[in-house]
Scaffold this motif. Structure first.
Motif, PDB file in Angstrom:
ATOM      1  N   GLN A  12       0.836  -1.194   0.000  1.00  0.00           N
ATOM      2  CA  GLN A  12       0.000   0.000   0.000  1.00  0.00           C
ATOM      3  C   GLN A  12       0.867   1.237   0.000  1.00  0.00           C
ATOM      4  O   GLN A  12       1.962   1.241   0.544  1.00  0.00           O
ATOM      5  N   CYS A  13       0.350   2.297  -0.606  1.00  0.00           N
ATOM      6  CA  CYS A  13       1.092   3.551  -0.653  1.00  0.00           C
ATOM      7  C   CYS A  13       1.087   4.206   0.721  1.00  0.00           C
ATOM      8  O   CYS A  13       0.029   4.338   1.339  1.00  0.00           O
ATOM      9  N   PRO A  14       2.247   4.612   1.210  1.00  0.00           N
ATOM     10  CA  PRO A  14       2.284   5.287   2.508  1.00  0.00           C
ATOM     11  C   PRO A  14       1.759   6.718   2.457  1.00  0.00           C
ATOM     12  O   PRO A  14       1.525   7.333   3.500  1.00  0.00           O
ATOM     13  N   MET A  15       1.591   7.252   1.258  1.00  0.00           N
ATOM     14  CA  MET A  15       1.188   8.644   1.133  1.00  0.00           C
ATOM     15  C   MET A  15      -0.322   8.810   1.047  1.00  0.00           C
ATOM     16  O   MET A  15      -0.865   9.856   1.372  1.00  0.00           O
ATOM     17  N   CYS A  16      -1.018   7.811   0.553  1.00  0.00           N
ATOM     18  CA  CYS A  16      -2.460   7.929   0.438  1.00  0.00           C
ATOM     19  C   CYS A  16      -3.075   6.560   0.709  1.00  0.00           C
ATOM     20  O   CYS A  16      -2.494   5.544   0.349  1.00  0.00           O
ATOM     21  N   PRO A  17      -4.220   6.527   1.340  1.00  0.00           N
ATOM     22  CA  PRO A  17      -4.810   5.242   1.747  1.00  0.00           C
ATOM     23  C   PRO A  17      -5.300   4.403   0.579  1.00  0.00           C
ATOM     24  O   PRO A  17      -5.352   3.181   0.678  1.00  0.00           O
ATOM     25  N   ALA A  18      -5.652   5.028  -0.506  1.00  0.00           N
ATOM     26  CA  ALA A  18      -6.258   4.286  -1.607  1.00  0.00           C
ATOM     27  C   ALA A  18      -5.232   3.742  -2.587  1.00  0.00           C
ATOM     28  O   ALA A  18      -5.540   2.902  -3.412  1.00  0.00           O
ATOM     29  N   GLY A  19      -4.028   4.251  -2.490  1.00  0.00           N
ATOM     30  CA  GLY A  19      -3.030   3.926  -3.506  1.00  0.00           C
ATOM     31  C   GLY A  19      -2.374   2.577  -3.305  1.00  0.00           C
ATOM     32  O   GLY A  19      -2.217   2.086  -2.192  1.00  0.00           O
ATOM     33  N   THR A  20      -1.988   1.988  -4.414  1.00  0.00           N
ATOM     34  CA  THR A  20      -1.236   0.748  -4.394  1.00  0.00           C
ATOM     35  C   THR A  20       0.067   0.969  -5.156  1.00  0.00           C
ATOM     36  O   THR A  20       0.071   1.575  -6.220  1.00  0.00           O
ATOM     37  N   VAL A  46       5.769   2.766  -7.874  1.00  0.00           N
ATOM     38  CA  VAL A  46       5.017   3.974  -8.156  1.00  0.00           C
ATOM     39  C   VAL A  46       3.567   3.785  -7.740  1.00  0.00           C
ATOM     40  O   VAL A  46       2.944   2.777  -8.081  1.00  0.00           O
ATOM     41  N   CYS A  47       3.046   4.753  -7.012  1.00  0.00           N
ATOM     42  CA  CYS A  47       1.659   4.690  -6.564  1.00  0.00           C
ATOM     43  C   CYS A  47       0.733   4.908  -7.752  1.00  0.00           C
ATOM     44  O   CYS A  47       0.925   5.833  -8.536  1.00  0.00           O
ATOM     45  N   ASP A  48      -0.277   4.051  -7.856  1.00  0.00           N
ATOM     46  CA  ASP A  48      -1.191   4.179  -8.994  1.00  0.00           C
ATOM     47  C   ASP A  48      -2.244   5.252  -8.763  1.00  0.00           C
ATOM     48  O   ASP A  48      -3.069   5.523  -9.612  1.00  0.00           O
ATOM     49  N   THR A  49      -2.230   5.862  -7.593  1.00  0.00           N
ATOM     50  CA  THR A  49      -3.226   6.891  -7.301  1.00  0.00           C
ATOM     51  C   THR A  49      -2.595   8.282  -7.223  1.00  0.00           C
ATOM     52  O   THR A  49      -3.014   9.200  -7.909  1.00  0.00           O
ATOM     53  N   CYS A  50      -1.581   8.429  -6.393  1.00  0.00           N
ATOM     54  CA  CYS A  50      -1.014   9.776  -6.238  1.00  0.00           C
ATOM     55  C   CYS A  50       0.253   9.966  -7.058  1.00  0.00           C
ATOM     56  O   CYS A  50       0.755  11.075  -7.184  1.00  0.00           O
ATOM     57  N   GLY A  51       0.781   8.881  -7.601  1.00  0.00           N
ATOM     58  CA  GLY A  51       1.931   9.013  -8.488  1.00  0.00           C
ATOM     59  C   GLY A  51       3.265   9.123  -7.774  1.00  0.00           C
ATOM     60  O   GLY A  51       4.297   9.270  -8.409  1.00  0.00           O
TER      61      GLY A  51
HETATM   62 ZN    ZN Z   1      -0.279   7.181  -3.180  1.00  0.00          ZN
END
Ligand code: ZN
Length: 90
Positions: A12-20, A46-51
């Motif tokens: 999981q992305c540490p920057m946003c909850p929805a990101g992978t 690379v996060c697929d949500t926040c980049g």
């Molecule tokens: Zn993210």
């Protein structure tokens, strides 16, 4: 143990909850004094949500070393492609 959370192994992305985080590449810029070395195609998650891109420790170390080498060789500015050098123990 009844854990059924094996939907995906992607972290999981540490920057946003929805990101992978997914395997991808990013661009790293190393600055040292007046010298700037840009590395493209650096492998990263690379996060697929926040980049946001997260570069692994080994990779960033290697980028750092290669930048140091280039700067020591007198390079002031360079854009190069990252390529990992296989570490062959002799
Ligand atoms: Zn993210």
């Amino acid at each position: 143990m009844t854990s059924e959370k094996s939907e995906t192994d992607d972290p999981q992305c540490p920057m946003c909850p929805a990101g992978t985080l997914r395997e991808g590449t990013t661009t790293l810029t190393m600055e040292r004094g007046e010298a700037t070395i840009v590395f493209k195609d650096v492998p990263a998650d690379v996060c697929d949500t926040c980049g946001e891109a997260f570069v692994g420790e080994n990779v960033s170390e290697e980028v750092y070393e290669q930048a140091e080498e280039a700067i020591e060789a007198g390079v002031q500015f360079d854009v190069r492609r990252y390529n990992s050098r296989p570490k062959t123990a002799v």
